[in-house]
Design an enzyme around this catalytic site. Structure first.
Site, PDB file in Angstrom:
ATOM      1  N   TYR A  67       0.837  -1.213   0.000  1.00 21.30           N
ATOM      2  CA  TYR A  67       0.000   0.000   0.000  1.00 21.30           C
ATOM      3  C   TYR A  67       0.865   1.253   0.000  1.00 21.30           C
ATOM      4  O   TYR A  67       0.640   2.184  -0.773  1.00 21.30           O
ATOM      5  CB  TYR A  67      -0.915  -0.017   1.235  1.00 21.30           C
ATOM      6  CG  TYR A  67      -1.976   1.054   1.193  1.00 21.30           C
ATOM      7  CD1 TYR A  67      -3.270   0.756   0.758  1.00 21.30           C
ATOM      8  CD2 TYR A  67      -1.699   2.361   1.580  1.00 21.30           C
ATOM      9  CE1 TYR A  67      -4.247   1.731   0.703  1.00 21.30           C
ATOM     10  CE2 TYR A  67      -2.666   3.343   1.513  1.00 21.30           C
ATOM     11  CZ  TYR A  67      -3.945   3.027   1.085  1.00 21.30           C
ATOM     12  OH  TYR A  67      -4.905   4.000   1.027  1.00 21.30           O
ATOM     13  N   PHE A 119      -7.517  19.106 -25.422  1.00 21.94           N
ATOM     14  CA  PHE A 119      -8.182  17.839 -25.709  1.00 21.94           C
ATOM     15  C   PHE A 119      -9.558  17.876 -25.049  1.00 21.94           C
ATOM     16  O   PHE A 119      -9.771  18.645 -24.116  1.00 21.94           O
ATOM     17  CB  PHE A 119      -7.328  16.692 -25.142  1.00 21.94           C
ATOM     18  CG  PHE A 119      -7.923  15.341 -25.371  1.00 21.94           C
ATOM     19  CD1 PHE A 119      -8.038  14.833 -26.664  1.00 21.94           C
ATOM     20  CD2 PHE A 119      -8.385  14.574 -24.313  1.00 21.94           C
ATOM     21  CE1 PHE A 119      -8.602  13.590 -26.882  1.00 21.94           C
ATOM     22  CE2 PHE A 119      -8.948  13.324 -24.532  1.00 21.94           C
ATOM     23  CZ  PHE A 119      -9.056  12.837 -25.813  1.00 21.94           C
ATOM     24  N   ASP A 120     -10.508  17.057 -25.523  1.00 17.30           N
ATOM     25  CA  ASP A 120     -11.884  17.255 -25.034  1.00 17.30           C
ATOM     26  C   ASP A 120     -12.057  17.022 -23.531  1.00 17.30           C
ATOM     27  O   ASP A 120     -12.781  17.773 -22.880  1.00 17.30           O
ATOM     28  CB  ASP A 120     -12.946  16.544 -25.887  1.00 17.30           C
ATOM     29  CG  ASP A 120     -12.679  15.084 -26.139  1.00 17.30           C
ATOM     30  OD1 ASP A 120     -11.846  14.510 -25.407  1.00 17.30           O
ATOM     31  OD2 ASP A 120     -13.297  14.504 -27.047  1.00 17.30           O
ATOM     32  N   ASP A 210       0.514  18.622 -22.014  1.00 15.33           N
ATOM     33  CA  ASP A 210      -0.357  17.459 -22.078  1.00 15.33           C
ATOM     34  C   ASP A 210       0.422  16.485 -22.959  1.00 15.33           C
ATOM     35  O   ASP A 210       0.428  16.586 -24.183  1.00 15.33           O
ATOM     36  CB  ASP A 210      -1.708  17.851 -22.691  1.00 15.33           C
ATOM     37  CG  ASP A 210      -2.653  16.662 -22.767  1.00 15.33           C
ATOM     38  OD1 ASP A 210      -2.188  15.514 -22.574  1.00 15.33           O
ATOM     39  OD2 ASP A 210      -3.847  16.870 -23.037  1.00 15.33           O
ATOM     40  N   ALA A 212       0.578  13.200 -23.632  1.00 14.78           N
ATOM     41  CA  ALA A 212       0.119  11.848 -23.980  1.00 14.78           C
ATOM     42  C   ALA A 212       0.959  11.229 -25.100  1.00 14.78           C
ATOM     43  O   ALA A 212       1.266  10.039 -25.068  1.00 14.78           O
ATOM     44  CB  ALA A 212      -1.354  11.883 -24.379  1.00 14.78           C
ATOM     45  N   LYS A 253      -1.378   6.118 -23.901  1.00 16.33           N
ATOM     46  CA  LYS A 253      -0.825   6.432 -25.209  1.00 16.33           C
ATOM     47  C   LYS A 253       0.668   6.084 -25.185  1.00 16.33           C
ATOM     48  O   LYS A 253       1.027   4.926 -25.281  1.00 16.33           O
ATOM     49  CB  LYS A 253      -1.061   7.908 -25.561  1.00 16.33           C
ATOM     50  CG  LYS A 253      -2.477   8.292 -25.982  1.00 16.33           C
ATOM     51  CD  LYS A 253      -3.540   7.979 -24.997  1.00 16.33           C
ATOM     52  CE  LYS A 253      -4.878   8.580 -25.282  1.00 16.33           C
ATOM     53  NZ  LYS A 253      -5.162   9.776 -24.524  1.00 16.33           N
ATOM     54  N   HIS A 445     -22.210  11.911 -29.438  1.00 15.86           N
ATOM     55  CA  HIS A 445     -21.720  10.897 -30.381  1.00 15.86           C
ATOM     56  C   HIS A 445     -21.604   9.510 -29.754  1.00 15.86           C
ATOM     57  O   HIS A 445     -21.728   8.509 -30.440  1.00 15.86           O
ATOM     58  CB  HIS A 445     -20.391  11.330 -31.009  1.00 15.86           C
ATOM     59  CG  HIS A 445     -19.335  11.666 -29.998  1.00 15.86           C
ATOM     60  ND1 HIS A 445     -19.429  12.768 -29.182  1.00 15.86           N
ATOM     61  CD2 HIS A 445     -18.177  11.045 -29.665  1.00 15.86           C
ATOM     62  CE1 HIS A 445     -18.364  12.796 -28.384  1.00 15.86           C
ATOM     63  NE2 HIS A 445     -17.594  11.772 -28.662  1.00 15.86           N
TER      64      HIS A 445
HETATM   65  C1  LIG Z   1      -6.247  10.581 -24.109  1.00 18.08           C
HETATM   66  C2  LIG Z   1      -5.877  11.951 -23.858  1.00 18.08           C
HETATM   67  C3  LIG Z   1      -6.186  12.580 -22.654  1.00 18.08           C
HETATM   68  C4  LIG Z   1      -6.994  11.919 -21.556  1.00 18.08           C
HETATM   69  O1  LIG Z   1      -6.367  10.761 -21.120  1.00 18.08           O
HETATM   70  P1  LIG Z   1      -7.179   9.478 -20.595  1.00 18.08           P
HETATM   71  O2  LIG Z   1      -6.089   8.559 -20.206  1.00 18.08           O
HETATM   72  O3  LIG Z   1      -8.006   8.981 -21.751  1.00 18.08           O
HETATM   73  O4  LIG Z   1      -8.026   9.919 -19.469  1.00 18.08           O
HETATM   74  C5  LIG Z   1      -5.766  13.881 -22.472  1.00 18.08           C
HETATM   75  N1  LIG Z   1      -5.113  14.531 -23.435  1.00 18.08           N
HETATM   76  C6  LIG Z   1      -4.803  13.968 -24.610  1.00 18.08           C
HETATM   77  C7  LIG Z   1      -4.044  14.739 -25.643  1.00 18.08           C
HETATM   78  C8  LIG Z   1      -5.188  12.672 -24.879  1.00 18.08           C
HETATM   79  O5  LIG Z   1      -4.904  12.120 -26.058  1.00 18.08           O
END
Ligand SMILES: *Cc1c(COP(=O)(O)O)cnc(C)c1O
Length: 455
Positions: A67, A119-120, A210, A212, A253, A445
């Site tokens: 833990y 990102f959304d 960000d 990813a 990613k 969507h």
């Molecule tokens: C996928 C993604 C996120 C969110 O990440 P999750 O692991 O799906 O919660 C944020 N920013 C970008 C650019 C992404 O591609």
């Protein structure tokens, strides 16, 4: 050539056209409703869909599930520190949890965040904090056909203007998305990132990545930006992280894992505030939202993802599919990035108006034709209608994304996709548009119901 061989295989479902027609009717023509078992080649997303290496699986077996203070956490922390230079790495279950925690700590209501493109989920978390997310994509992003190398850049003019403008005191944060997922996965140049970092420093506004797809962005920098030609993707990535105050990371990613993420931070006081939120909502700081084995798997994924031969094979796969797509007669957003191809459905299907969703029509057809799942990024995703179904806003472009899961499909799968694209183009004049039958009030969507409209 893929720089790996297959050790474990997973059969993929092969279906008949009649089965696919029936499946699509059953799910009301929404590909999100399909069971994965009904999909032959799943290009819905590159998120969490990659294949782990043998080294990642065995590191998982050796993971420490304590833990507090697990060995896996210290391994993870060291790898993140080496890559990013950030002393604090807070593990979370996926990227959006890092967004929620950072924004809860850093954004009092009424603030503004600026980005090359949020990102959304990033935008949603800014808005949930009671703040406003403003996108400043560079003007080149608007030309889908041009060969401009860095269409993911932020518009430095508008950024400088905003940082000096009347709302400057409300700007709490700049987020650079690498690669720019909201702009067709186009990369950000190191020049653009460096200038953004100095503007942020000049105005004392924190800059976060960000990150990813940090490795894919770094690879594209080594290919497209002259000053970085002789550097390795890893060296470029290290430099990029060092320009920022921290990062939001979806390890699904470029961590090449099925689940996981982290929040990387430089500032101790901010890290302490975020840790409290982490404990309350994700878990104790030495595991966050993850198992110990996940932390070891992320640590290895973050190392494997910048290997030049891995990135080379990924770029080659994207280029190969880009060529097949153009040969089939479908325009894509140029130049192709690494994580996905974006098909210009609006141009392919001029007989379908925006409110009959040409991107959705193409995505459904690719499924009917060959069991391929893709995702619409057009007016179904971004548009809206009034209560009588009359169009109010359309998306700027009607696109379909073919995402490429990491290390998952080989060239023969991509060749199959090419055949399906070519067969779809043959039939293009007979492809119907779609009408919304039912839609939820938010993120429509994912859950809306549609039906084809003939003629
Ligand atoms: C996928 C993604 C996120 C969110 O990440 P999750 O692991 O799906 O919660 C944020 N920013 C970008 C650019 C992404 O591609």
């Amino acid at each position: 050539m893929e720089p790996y061989r297959i050790k474990v295989v997973e059969p993929i479902p092969v279906t008949t056209r009649a089965q696919r027609e029936q499946a699509l009717r059953r799910v009301h023509y929404n590909l999100f409703g399909l069971r994965a078992e009904e999909v032959t080649i799943d290009l819905l997303t590159d998120s969490g869909t990659g294949a782990l290496s043998a080294a990642q699986w065995s590191a998982g077996m050796a993971g420490d599930e304590s833990y507090a203070g697990s060995r896996s956490f210290y391994h993870f922390q060291e790898v993140v520190h080496d890559l990013t230079s950030y002393p604090y790495a807070l593990p979370v279950h996926q990227g959006r949890a890092a967004e929620r925690i950072l924004f809860s700590a850093l954004l009092p209501p009424g603030k503004i965040t600026l980005s090359n493109t949020h990102f959304d989920t990033t935008r949603a978390n800014v808005e949930l904090a009671g703040c406003r997310a403003v996108d400043l994509p560079c003007p080149q992003a608007g030309d889908l056909d041009s060969d401009e190398p860095f269409k993911g850049n932020i518009d430095l003019h508008r950024l400088a203007h905003a940082l000096r403008g009347p709302d400057a005191s409300r700007i709490a944060l700049v987020v650079m998305t690498l690669t720019n997922n909201g702009e067709a996965g186009q990369p950000v140049s190191m020049d653009n990132l460096t200038r953004t970092a100095s503007l942020c420093r000049e105005h004392s506004v924190p800059l976060f990545l960000d990150a990813a797809r940090f490795a894919e962005n770094a690879r594209l920098v080594t290919q497209r930006e002259a000053a970085f030609r002789d550097m390795s993707p890893r060296q470029v990535a290290e430099q990029a992280f060092r320009l920022a105050d921290g990062c939001l990371m979806s390890a699904k990613k470029d961590g090449i894992v099925h689940i996981g993420g982290f929040l990387g931070l430089r500032d101790r006081a901010l890290a302490e505030r975020c840790e409290l939120l982490l404990i309350a909502t994700e878990g104790f700081p030495t595991y966050g939202g993850l198992a110990g084995r996940d932390l070891d798997m992320i640590a290895l994924g973050l190392t494997e993802v910048t290997e030049p031969c891995y990135l080379q094979a990924r770029a080659d796969a994207a280029r190969h599919l880009a060529r097949l797509t153009r040969e089939a007669g479908i325009a894509i957003v140029e130049p192709p990035g690494l994580h996905a191809l974006y098909l210009n459905a609006g141009r392919l299907l001029p007989h379908i108006p925006a409110h009959r969703f040409p991107g959705h029509a193409l995505a459904c057809q690719l499924y009917l034709e060959g069991g391929i799942r893709s995702v619409e990024l057009g007016s179904l995703y971004l548009g809206s209608e009034d209560e009588n179904g009359a169009p109010v806003t359309a998306a700027p472009y009607e696109l379909v994304r073919l995402a490429l899961p990491r290390r998952t499909y080989g060239l023969s799968h991509l060749n199959r996709v090419g055949e399906v694209l070519a067969a779809t183009v043959e039939e293009r004049e007979r492809i119907p548009g779609y009408r919304l039958v039912e839609q939820p009030p938010l993120l429509r969507h994912f859950r809306s119901k549609l039906e084809p409209v003939q003629g």
